[in-house]
Design an enzyme around this catalytic site. Sequence first.
Site, PDB file in Angstrom:
ATOM      1  N   LYS A 172       1.148  -1.370   0.178  1.00  0.00           N
ATOM      2  CA  LYS A 172       0.139  -0.195  -0.401  1.00  0.00           C
ATOM      3  C   LYS A 172       0.852   1.120  -0.009  1.00  0.00           C
ATOM      4  O   LYS A 172       1.798   1.386   1.013  1.00  0.00           O
ATOM      5  CB  LYS A 172      -1.017   0.319   1.231  1.00  0.00           C
ATOM      6  CG  LYS A 172      -1.750   0.830   0.884  1.00  0.00           C
ATOM      7  CD  LYS A 172      -2.436   1.872   2.466  1.00  0.00           C
ATOM      8  CE  LYS A 172      -1.740   2.676   2.563  1.00  0.00           C
ATOM      9  NZ  LYS A 172      -1.726   4.148   2.155  1.00  0.00           N
ATOM     10  N   GLU A 247      10.655   2.336   9.659  1.00  0.00           N
ATOM     11  CA  GLU A 247      11.995   2.800   9.501  1.00  0.00           C
ATOM     12  C   GLU A 247      11.058   4.275   9.894  1.00  0.00           C
ATOM     13  O   GLU A 247      10.173   4.663   9.225  1.00  0.00           O
ATOM     14  CB  GLU A 247      12.692   3.152   7.948  1.00  0.00           C
ATOM     15  CG  GLU A 247      13.025   2.112   7.303  1.00  0.00           C
ATOM     16  CD  GLU A 247      14.534   1.857   8.847  1.00  0.00           C
ATOM     17  OE1 GLU A 247      15.098   2.771   9.389  1.00  0.00           O
ATOM     18  OE2 GLU A 247      15.521   0.605   8.574  1.00  0.00           O
ATOM     19  N   CYS A 281      13.803  11.641   5.892  1.00  0.00           N
ATOM     20  CA  CYS A 281      14.499  10.659   6.933  1.00  0.00           C
ATOM     21  C   CYS A 281      15.817  11.054   7.271  1.00  0.00           C
ATOM     22  O   CYS A 281      16.259  11.044   8.757  1.00  0.00           O
ATOM     23  CB  CYS A 281      13.978   9.956   7.761  1.00  0.00           C
ATOM     24  SG  CYS A 281      13.997   8.894   6.016  1.00  0.00           S
ATOM     25  N   GLU A 381      11.043  16.048  15.138  1.00  0.00           N
ATOM     26  CA  GLU A 381      10.959  16.207  13.534  1.00  0.00           C
ATOM     27  C   GLU A 381      10.326  17.125  12.453  1.00  0.00           C
ATOM     28  O   GLU A 381       8.497  16.857  12.791  1.00  0.00           O
ATOM     29  CB  GLU A 381      11.046  14.892  13.050  1.00  0.00           C
ATOM     30  CG  GLU A 381      10.970  14.264  11.476  1.00  0.00           C
ATOM     31  CD  GLU A 381      10.853  13.384  10.611  1.00  0.00           C
ATOM     32  OE1 GLU A 381       9.797  12.978  11.179  1.00  0.00           O
ATOM     33  OE2 GLU A 381      12.168  12.894  10.396  1.00  0.00           O
TER      34      GLU A 381
HETATM   35  P1  ADP Z   1       2.927  11.153   7.196  1.00  0.00           P
HETATM   36  O1  ADP Z   1       2.635  11.657   7.787  1.00  0.00           O
HETATM   37  O2  ADP Z   1       4.758  11.144   6.342  1.00  0.00           O
HETATM   38  O3  ADP Z   1       2.461  10.658   5.505  1.00  0.00           O
HETATM   39  P2  ADP Z   1       2.737   8.324   8.246  1.00  0.00           P
HETATM   40  O4  ADP Z   1       2.796   7.888   9.107  1.00  0.00           O
HETATM   41  O5  ADP Z   1       1.212   8.760   8.231  1.00  0.00           O
HETATM   42  O6  ADP Z   1       3.280   9.473   7.922  1.00  0.00           O
HETATM   43  O7  ADP Z   1       2.475   7.206   6.792  1.00  0.00           O
HETATM   44  C1  ADP Z   1       2.798   6.469   6.057  1.00  0.00           C
HETATM   45  C2  ADP Z   1       2.945   6.333   5.015  1.00  0.00           C
HETATM   46  O8  ADP Z   1       1.503   5.010   6.574  1.00  0.00           O
HETATM   47  C3  ADP Z   1       1.264   6.423   4.654  1.00  0.00           C
HETATM   48  O9  ADP Z   1       1.389   5.419   3.278  1.00  0.00           O
HETATM   49  C4  ADP Z   1       0.050   5.962   5.482  1.00  0.00           C
HETATM   50  O10 ADP Z   1      -1.178   5.784   4.485  1.00  0.00           O
HETATM   51  C5  ADP Z   1       0.108   4.492   6.263  1.00  0.00           C
HETATM   52  N1  ADP Z   1      -0.952   4.902   6.934  1.00  0.00           N
HETATM   53  C6  ADP Z   1      -1.585   5.969   7.952  1.00  0.00           C
HETATM   54  N2  ADP Z   1      -1.941   5.524   9.138  1.00  0.00           N
HETATM   55  C7  ADP Z   1      -2.132   4.602   9.119  1.00  0.00           C
HETATM   56  C8  ADP Z   1      -2.881   3.025  10.321  1.00  0.00           C
HETATM   57  N3  ADP Z   1      -3.969   3.514  11.136  1.00  0.00           N
HETATM   58  N4  ADP Z   1      -2.773   1.861   9.762  1.00  0.00           N
HETATM   59  C9  ADP Z   1      -1.561   1.310   8.430  1.00  0.00           C
HETATM   60  N5  ADP Z   1      -0.735   1.827   7.710  1.00  0.00           N
HETATM   61  C10 ADP Z   1      -1.390   4.097   7.704  1.00  0.00           C
END
Ligand code: ADP
Length: 479
Positions: A172, A247, A281, A381
């Site tokens: 995903k 990461e 990062c 960050e």
């Molecule tokens: P950013 O703020 O940099 O978008 P995130 O950690 O929110 O960082 O997003 C990184 C990835 O994690 C994206 O692919 C996002 O869709 C996914 N993501 C966000 N929330 C969830 C969740 N609750 N469960 C699984 N994946 C998630």
Amino acid sequence: MDTFSNLIGGEWTEGPGITENINPSNTNDVIGRYAQGDAAQANAAIAAAKAAAPSWARTNVMVRHNILKAAAAEIFARAKELGDLLAREEGKTLAEGIGEAGRAGQIFDFFAGECLRLAGEKVPSIRPGVEIEITREPMGVVGMITPWNFPIAIPAWKIAPALCYGNTIVIKPAELVPGCAWALADILKRAGLPDGVLNLVMGKGSVVGEAILSSPDVDAVTFTGSVATGKHVAMKCAEHMRKVQLEMGGKNPLVILDDADLDIAVDCAVNGAFFSTGQRCTASSRLIVTEGIHDRFVEATIAKLQSLSVDDARKDGTHIGPVVDAKQLDTDMNYIEIGRGEDGARLAWGGERLNRATPGFYLQPALFTETSNDMRINREEIFGPVATVLRVKDYDEALAVANDTRFGLSSGICTTSLKYASHFKRNAEAGMVMVNLPTAGVDPHVPFGGRKGSSYGPREQGRYAAEFYTTVKTAYQLA
Ligand code: ADP
């Protein structure tokens, strides 16, 4: 306008929803319409990956090699076009985008070779007549959740080793950058990857990501993204007693000592802090400078920043593209306010929103001086083109400040002293250490990862990737 579907069990499958992929350099430019999957599609993808797993695990290594090699060849041949798509959907410059596409090619090339170098160990037993073999076996179905900041390199450095070591995949990608992940899935499908081995489900983290984390049929999860989501991923994986690799963030220090070559130090700082719009990062967000060189360094860094052009990512002459979206721009502006306000730092350069020919998320790189390490701008960050300068007395204080953070991804030093360079390499509390190089910018064939709050689980990339994508078996046999 083109529409792009999810790939489930080898079939391009429309989603229940659709999202528009918007160019951050020009919000009137819609790149394409991309499927938005739901939990049912994620579960169908997981089922397809599970069904394909036994056969892919047994597939001849030469077949696996040929598929990865063909994917690498197509990525190299299309690097300009893929780099353009990347710059258009993420906002890093065209040169950076093409470079990143090339990196994806190198990663597939490396793991194509690794397919032919899989090996185990045979060791003598302490029992007479017994032989022991130690081998690596695939994990099974690997769930991948990826971020927006490296739309092709991060999917590549998760997909290539997973396939090399015989796993099947449900990936995903981040909502903001589905285009590059879709292109990779398309390339691998046409390279001959059997149905179900790689499944792509685009959509929301809270829906598709959550479905991946909740499925009992996912054997391992690899995640790159924010600390908050990473913690959630780890908790969900612990519930299932499932292998996980995370990461996450960084607050990477770059130390500049009095004896540094000033030109090298400024180049490292500006590249590390502001290129790719600071959205790495491994970005050098804390510039820790000893007092003898401090004023000259600040002056030369500002002079360099004044010469950089912030503009449309795909325009000739642009050094820094836009911030990725409105939400990240708000976060950046908010931290600039915190720096100026409650933290009481001095905004020595930049930090203004910029207007360009097209509507986009343009932000002038911001440099704070007169900061202390307990300020929020030095502890949290930001993930944008914002860096701070911390003035310190000497090397010992610089090292202490560099290590005084909950993160530990990359740590750099600019010095001409062998003594300090060697000491810093040994004592920096980080997964990666750079001497006279920017904290960002790594090689594809060696381990990538950090310590403390930056990473969790085994390293990524190079041969160390096997630690995550395989499980070890010890077999005893009476000969
Ligand atoms: P950013 O703020 O940099 O978008 P995130 O950690 O929110 O960082 O997003 C990184 C990835 O994690 C994206 O692919 C996002 O869709 C996914 N993501 C966000 N929330 C969830 C969740 N609750 N469960 C699984 N994946 C998630």
